[in-house]
Design a protein around this motif. Structure first.
Motif, PDB file in Angstrom:
ATOM      1  N   MET A   1      -6.510 -12.652  -4.933  1.00 23.38           N
ATOM      2  CA  MET A   1      -7.788 -11.915  -4.842  1.00 23.38           C
ATOM      3  C   MET A   1      -7.476 -10.421  -4.727  1.00 23.38           C
ATOM      4  SD  MET A   1     -10.760 -12.446  -1.983  1.00 23.38           S
ATOM      5  CE  MET A   1     -11.270 -14.079  -2.502  1.00 23.38           C
ATOM      6  N   ALA A   3      -7.560  -6.513  -3.663  1.00 21.50           N
ATOM      7  CA  ALA A   3      -7.958  -5.899  -2.392  1.00 21.50           C
ATOM      8  C   ALA A   3      -9.263  -5.131  -2.578  1.00 21.50           C
ATOM      9  CB  ALA A   3      -6.858  -4.964  -1.918  1.00 21.50           C
ATOM     10  N   LYS A   4     -10.125  -5.147  -1.564  1.00 20.03           N
ATOM     11  CA  LYS A   4     -11.378  -4.364  -1.616  1.00 20.03           C
ATOM     12  C   LYS A   4     -11.049  -2.895  -1.388  1.00 20.03           C
ATOM     13  CE  LYS A   4     -14.976  -7.590  -0.985  1.00 20.03           C
ATOM     14  NZ  LYS A   4     -15.615  -8.446  -0.053  1.00 20.03           N
ATOM     15  N   TYR A   5     -10.211  -2.627  -0.394  1.00 11.19           N
ATOM     16  CA  TYR A   5      -9.677  -1.287  -0.175  1.00 11.19           C
ATOM     17  C   TYR A   5      -8.430  -1.418   0.693  1.00 11.19           C
ATOM     18  CZ  TYR A   5     -12.526  -1.764   4.082  1.00 11.19           C
ATOM     19  OH  TYR A   5     -13.094  -2.225   5.224  1.00 11.19           O
ATOM     20  N   HIS A   6      -7.708  -0.313   0.876  1.00 15.88           N
ATOM     21  CA  HIS A   6      -6.447  -0.376   1.618  1.00 15.88           C
ATOM     22  C   HIS A   6      -6.560   0.350   2.949  1.00 15.88           C
ATOM     23  CE1 HIS A   6      -3.794  -2.130  -1.511  1.00 15.88           C
ATOM     24  NE2 HIS A   6      -4.790  -1.725  -2.286  1.00 15.88           N
TER      25      HIS A   6
END
Ligand SMILES: Cc1cc2nc3c(=O)[nH]c(=O)nc-3n(C[C@H](O)[C@H](O)[C@H](O)COP(=O)(O)OP(=O)(O)OC[C@H]3O[C@@H](n4cnc5c(N)ncnc54)[C@H](O)[C@@H]3O)c2cc1C
Length: 449
Positions: A1, A3-6
């Protein structure tokens, strides 16, 4: 999946230990590596994410130990006879002998010939496997660190500097002179930035399997092998079972009322993707529930079947194969290639469970032959002080399917551990060592090379 943000976190990480050799992962490969490194005089720490050793032999409920025997008379079958040689020694054979101490009293305390040890412990008792592995490590002077999961591997100038683990205490680090990756998945190498391959021609890895055992089976009523397969096909046609496997894969155990099943098949999920792995466990147990219901309702002898045990971790056959100084391919398997710097021998077949559905490719080698694995296959190419002591060595998809079984993996581990100990002693990295010398040293320790 994706990443949405880091998120970036800076942290002070305590260094809790220093040693010569750090082995990450305590499966058959890690056992071989740690015992051999410590026996060679290195201060050795073995770090394992679970609270037991054995890897797939214990946490994965895998059964039995597959044969990797040399048969001078060329017969060869699953059980070892007096004229056959177990090619995996010394650590694997010591492990089997140590397991016997936990088996029923009729076996305990007996001085076992090699062939007896192989046959007696072949049907794996997972508790005996983990207890015996711990016995061997403690006897060799290995420091064990359980419940620590490897999460970071800082590298400086091409050398691994530390291994960072997540534990109940938070993040902690261990500093070693040399490292062995025995995680099976090549986590240590990948976290150190080493290149790797995955999968076969279609890019997919072999499927996963959640192994389980059922007990309280009435063997007198149980159908024979062919009848079991007919019942399985009927259930699949009727839509009662939807496992993609082509047949029902089951084995006897030391207890006649207990049957082992290696028969769930979970395709299309990666063992090195946290979310996919989680989904695979759920899918494995979904298939298990379906099987349990079918066995109890439709298979003679299973009416009163009970759940004996389910693997605590789904069985992952294949993930990364770390780029090494050499790489072994299907052609080497076919030619039975031999090398001056061989560190292990293998004649287990190519055994590829279909990566996308039904089918299993098997290519056998007669037991009178074998191929060899050269030192370069266990030396990481991209950092200098790392050997690979588990299934994720530098081979192609086909050879991986052969060398991945537990006896040769234990031998690969012992070679990786011996090289790590020698490199630490000489203040160099494993990549500068002469593989021919490693082979000679392994022979001096009792390896069959
Ligand atoms: C379903 C299935 C059936 C199989 N059937 C057989 C069979 O019948 N006979 C046979 O001989 N072989 C069989 N195999 C193959 C064999 O079990 C494995 O290939 C073998 O166990 C590999 O040994 P290993 O030491 O490389 O890895 P593993 O046995 O997987 O051990 C790796 C160890 O490292 C630990 N670890 C992993 N990641 C980390 C981390 N980040 N930090 C700390 N610790 C970590 C794990 O907890 C584990 O203890 C089967 C495999 C599967 C999946």
């Amino acid at each position: 999946m994706p990443a949405k943000y880091h998120l970036k976190i800076e942290q002070d990480i305590p260094v809790i230990a220093e040693c010569d050799v750090l082995v990450a992962g305590g499966g058959p490969g890690g056992l071989g590596a740690a015992v051999m490194a410590a026996s060679s005089g290195a201060k050795t720490i073995l770090v394992e994410r679970f609270g037991i050793l054995g890897g797939m032999a214990s946490a994965g409920e895998v059964h039995p130990f597959m044969p990797n025997h040399y048969d001078a008379e060329g017969a060869g079958n699953a059980w070892i006879s007096d004229h056959e040689t177990c090619m995996d020694r010394p650590v694997y054979l010591e492990w089997l002998r140590a397991m016997a101490a936990y088996l029923p009293p009729v076996i305990r305390g007996k001085a076992l010939a090699d062939s007896e040890a192989c046959n007696i412990a072949r049907n794996i008792d997972k508790n005996a496997a983990s207890l015996a592995a711990e016995d061997l490590c403690l006897k060799a002077g290995v420091k064990l660190l359980y419940h620590h999961t490897l999460v970071q591997v800082p590298v400086l100038d091409g050398r691994i500097e530390y291994a960072v683990f997540s534990s109940k205490s938070g993040f902690v680090a261990v500093k070693a002179k040399t490292y062995v990756d025995s995680t099976g998945d090549g986590d240590l190498a990948a976290l150190a930035g080493c290149g790797f391959e995955t999968g076969g021609p279609d890019g997919n890895c072999q499927p996963m399997t959640l192994c389980f055992k059922l007990s309280n089976i009435d063997r007198a009523k149980m159908p024979d092998y062919e009848q079991m397969q007919e019942l399985y096909q009927k259930a699949k046609c009727a839509g009662i079972l939807d496992c993609p496997r082509e047949n029902l894969l089951y084995m006897e155990t030391n207890d006649p009322s207990v049957i082992h099943f290696n028969t769930t098949r979970i395709i299309g999920r990666s063992g090195i993707d946290g979310i996919a792995l989680s989904e695979a466990e759920i899918e494995g147990r979904r298939q298990f529930r379906q099987y349990l219901e079918w066995f109890r309702s439709s298979v003679p002898g299973f009416g009163n079947a009970q759940i004996h045990s389910i693997a605590q971790h789904i069985g992952v056959r294949e993930t990364r194969r770390i780029n090494g100084l050499a790489c072994l391919t299907r052609e080497d398997f076919i030619k039975r290639s031999k090398f001056k710097d061989a560190i292990a021998r293998c004649n287990y077949p190519i055994d590829i469970h279909s990566t996308n559905g039904a089918g299993t490719e098997m290519v056998h080698i007669p037991h009178v032959e074998y191929y060899e694995i050269p030192y370069g296959c266990i030396v990481a190419k991209d950092v200098s002080n790392l050997t690979i002591g588990s299934r994720c060595i530098s081979v192609d998809h086909a050879v991986h399917s052969s060398m991945r079984v537990m006896p040769p993996v234990c031998s690969i581990g012992q070679a990786a551990g011996l090289a790590a100990a020698l490199a630490a002693k000489n203040g160099v990295g494993q990549s500068t060592l002469d593989g021919v010398e490693i082979r000679e040293r392994l022979k001096a320790q009792g390896a069959w090379l």
